[in-house]
Scaffold this motif. Structure first.
Motif, mmCIF file in Angstrom:
data_model
loop_
_atom_site.group_PDB
_atom_site.id
_atom_site.type_symbol
_atom_site.label_atom_id
_atom_site.label_comp_id
_atom_site.label_asym_id
_atom_site.label_seq_id
_atom_site.Cartn_x
_atom_site.Cartn_y
_atom_site.Cartn_z
ATOM 1 N N TRP A 83 5.441 -1.387 7.691
ATOM 2 C CA TRP A 83 4.971 0.462 7.928
ATOM 3 C C TRP A 83 6.826 0.696 6.657
ATOM 4 O O TRP A 83 8.037 -0.224 7.889
ATOM 5 N N VAL A 132 0.350 -4.768 4.164
ATOM 6 C CA VAL A 132 0.322 -5.577 4.926
ATOM 7 C C VAL A 132 -0.541 -6.976 4.556
ATOM 8 O O VAL A 132 -0.901 -6.945 3.770
ATOM 9 N N ILE A 170 -5.243 5.858 3.472
ATOM 10 C CA ILE A 170 -5.991 4.216 2.832
ATOM 11 C C ILE A 170 -7.068 3.874 3.685
ATOM 12 O O ILE A 170 -8.410 3.211 2.820
ATOM 13 N N LEU A 191 0.774 -1.223 0.127
ATOM 14 C CA LEU A 191 -0.367 -0.135 0.060
ATOM 15 C C LEU A 191 0.919 1.347 -0.107
ATOM 16 O O LEU A 191 1.501 1.593 0.643
ATOM 17 N N GLY A 192 0.042 1.935 -1.035
ATOM 18 C CA GLY A 192 0.667 3.276 -0.905
ATOM 19 C C GLY A 192 2.137 3.962 -1.431
ATOM 20 O O GLY A 192 3.250 2.585 -2.347
ATOM 21 N N CYS A 245 0.856 -5.744 10.447
ATOM 22 C CA CYS A 245 1.922 -4.596 9.594
ATOM 23 C C CYS A 245 3.125 -5.015 9.130
ATOM 24 O O CYS A 245 3.541 -4.039 10.355
ATOM 25 N N SER A 301 4.456 0.491 1.834
ATOM 26 C CA SER A 301 3.950 -0.941 2.903
ATOM 27 C C SER A 301 3.709 -2.265 3.019
ATOM 28 O O SER A 301 2.947 -1.737 1.708
ATOM 29 N N SER A 357 2.996 4.369 6.925
ATOM 30 C CA SER A 357 2.532 4.268 7.873
ATOM 31 C C SER A 357 1.310 5.201 7.569
ATOM 32 O O SER A 357 -0.355 5.268 7.985
ATOM 33 N N GLU A 372 0.694 7.092 5.318
ATOM 34 C CA GLU A 372 -0.814 7.672 3.739
ATOM 35 C C GLU A 372 -1.329 5.985 4.061
ATOM 36 O O GLU A 372 -2.560 6.171 3.947
ATOM 37 N N VAL A 373 -0.539 5.066 4.782
ATOM 38 C CA VAL A 373 -1.827 3.612 5.037
ATOM 39 C C VAL A 373 -2.752 3.845 5.977
ATOM 40 O O VAL A 373 -3.894 3.439 5.835
#
Length: 616
Positions: free
Chosen positions: A176, A116, A192, A109-110, A174, A114, A186, A188-189
């Motif tokens: 990051w 997840v 999201i 993500l992002g 998670c 990161s 973290s 930006e996530v």
């Protein structure tokens, strides 16, 4: 005579004696998933999870993560990733897949990439989720074993253990990136996930665990920093739960610490979630930071002599145990903490109980070997209740009870005043409110509580229970076997499988006909009158009423006697006397006298034959 005795005993066993336990209750079972992992509902696996978290496994993850040096990132117009950072990301994704045997679904993500990983839960798509994690980047020049190999290894080790089960809630593991340059990954996530309207029950952030404080209190070696600006149930409760479990099943090292008194509250990834409106976070951090001379240094390597892996692993154990404990609760069931231990003479043991809503507490115990003293104490150590028992063998004793009004840690104390060791188990039962909606959790589940008061298809199963066990809320017969879901469920059958032609109690009455006759498919004699259901149904008697003494054909034989003589209770049987003299003076039917006499003759004849053979 030995052979004769055997024959008599065997003859006395010809009548079946059905045994049915009306107290047996069939607990709700969640619907199957596509995986073979053990499904969790209403069972506390906190101790099992605690025991499975392994120090060597945890340390091996840190060794592997740090073997390529610093995992730095840079950001100006775009993100630059070091080779070690890219390698770590790919290794994390591969490891999540391996340890979960493909159950964990990963996504990147992002812009800062990161990672997840999601372990799906079975309860509901709109149920809250647990999160645990740390950052996989490190400061330039630092291998980052402690900062933050400890967080990465915590998430991976928990993924390994938690993926062995199917939990009701999703668990997000998670990892990051770009934490060291401003919590960018973290942040930006968190945005999201907020856009996805993700409901987070609690996020355990792990960042630096390996340096303890040898001069500090033994029970304050890991800080569990809670958000003291959040409601109790969102943050402080989980720090108290970590403390309780570390004391009750672990080595008692967790120190609940308010965020207002912690210097680094805004310096790790949980704070990105706080800024995004997620206040339900906690931050696990080392107690010996002041003597951590390897922070952001090349000496932050896995085998640094300052690092205490026992303390770090204990923190991870308690995170896993806490998630398992919370996901154990079920509707109509009080939360309970159960432990089994032994006490030497003069020894005392204290258990911490985290209370999240005003509730009554009850303590039950069994023990052998000597007497025990019990006390229940408030958060300020005031005595609420106490009891002393001198009996050396006690079973299912309600030892203590009292009201808990404060949202805090209560304490149950057990002491052995006797001169001999005592082995005991203890169960502390109480109610909780984990989402702070003023509805006790024993009256709801991980979705809208109104569902437990609705029954759209009229099958006697609430819509909430149907959601739990996987049956249809709009079709009263989910498996189409002509037996309603509610009847199957409450009689221990499977409402998701066509089992109409099965016969679990082996009384030759198939389940479908048990339903039609309102008899119990798990009991061959529903009315407990010594007349099997199938015989009563076949002969037009009532299998739901004790009718053993009745005589519907007026032939002088009761229904029980007709059954024992293999006669039809609705057809008069021939007797050797008149209808007014169908029994002997002692009240035994002549038919039975004839049968007994015949059996005796057979026994005598067999005995004579055996004796003759022996004489030969």
């Amino acid at each position: 005579m030995r052979h004769l005795l055997v024959i008599i005993v065997v003859t006395g066993l010809v009548l079946p004696v059905p045994v049915c336990d009306p107290s047996v209750q069939f607990a709700p079972v969640p619907s199957d998933t596509a995986h073979d992992s053990e499904q969790v509902y209403g069972t506390d696996l906190s101790y099992d999870v605690y025991q499975q978290i392994d120090l060597d496994s945890y340390r091996d993850y840190i060794i592997k993560l740090t073997e390529n040096g610093s995992r730095w990132t840079e950001f100006s117009d775009s993100v630059t990733f070091s080779d070690a950072n890219v390698y770590a990301r790919n290794w994390i994704i591969k490891t999540l897949d391996e340890v979960s045997q493909g159950r964990i679904e990963t996504e990147i993500l992002g812009d800062h990439k990161s990672v997840v990983g999601i372990l799906p839960g079975w309860a509901s798509d709109d149920a809250p989720v647990f999160m645990v994690g740390g950052h996989y980047d490190s400061a330039p020049g630092a291998p980052g074993a402690n900062d933050d190999g400890t967080g990465v290894a915590a998430a991976l080790e928990l993924a390994r253990v938690m993926s062995q089960y199917s939990w009701p809630l999703d668990i997000y593991f998670c990892f990051w990136n770009s934490e060291e340059i401003g919590l960018l990954g973290s942040r930006e996530v968190a945005g999201i996930l907020n856009d996805r309207h993700l409901d987070v029950l609690h996020y355990f952030n792990v960042d630096m665990l390996l340096v303890d404080d040898p001069d500090g209190d033994p029970d304050e070696q890991v800080l569990s920093v809670y958000n003291n600006y959040a409601p109790f149930h969102e943050s402080k409760y989980y720090s108290y739960l970590l403390k309780a479990l570390s004391n009750n099943i672990g080595i008692n090292i967790v120190d609940p610490t308010p965020s207002s008194r912690f210097f680094g509250w805004q310096r790790s990834d949980h704070y990105s979630f706080v800024q995004e409106g997620y206040s339900q976070v906690s931050f696990l951090f080392e107690s010996g930071f002041e003597r951590d001379d390897s922070y952001h240094q090349p000496t932050d390597v896995w085998n640094n002599p300052l690092y205490n892996y026992t303390v770090a692993t204990e923190a991870v154990k308690c995170i896993g145990a806490s998630m398992a404990f919370v996901m154990a609760y079920a509707p109509s069931q009080l939360t309970h903490m159960d432990y089994e231990e032994s006490l030497e003479p003069g020894q005392t043991r204290a258990y911490y109980i985290p209370i999240s809503a005003p509730t009554n507490m009850t303590v039950y115990s069994n023990w052998t070997g000597g007497g025990l003293d019990f006390s229940l104490r408030s958060p300020s150590n005031l005595l609420i209740d106490e009891a002393q028992f001198s009996g050396s063998n006690m079973d299912s004793v309600e030892a203590l009870g009292g009201s808990a009004e404060s949202l805090a840690l209560y304490k149950v104390v057990v002491s052995n005043p006797s001169s001999t060791p005592v082995v005991y188990d203890i169960s502390v039962r109480y109610d909780v409110d984990l989402n702070g909606d003023d509805i006790l959790d024993s009256k709801q589940y991980w979705f809208d509580p109104i569902m437990f008061s609705l029954d759209l298809d009229g099958d006697d199963l609430s819509d909430g229970l149907e959601k739990l066990i996987g049956t249809s809320r709009t079709d009263s017969d989910s498996d189409g076997d002509a037996m309603p879901d509610g009847w199957e469920y409450f009689h221990g059958l499977d409402p998701l499988t066509d089992d109409a032609l099965e016969d679990p109690d082996n009384d030759t009455v198939l389940n479908l006909f048990e339903f039609g006759n309102s008899t119990d498919p798990q009991c061959s004699d529903t009315d407990q009158d010594a007349l099997p259901d199938d015989w009563e149904i076949e002969h037009g008697l009532d299998p739901l009423t004790n009718d053993t003494a009745e005589d519907p054909d007026n032939d002088g034989f009761t229904n029980l006697e007709e059954y024992e003589l293999d006669q039809d209770p609705n057809s008069p049987d021939m007797t050797t006397t008149t209808a007014t003299s169908s029994t002997t003076e002692i009240g035994m039917p002549w038919g039975m006298v004839v049968m007994v006499a015949g059996m005796a003759a057979v026994v005598i004849l067999v005995g004579i034959l055996l004796l003759r053979r022996r004489n030969l």
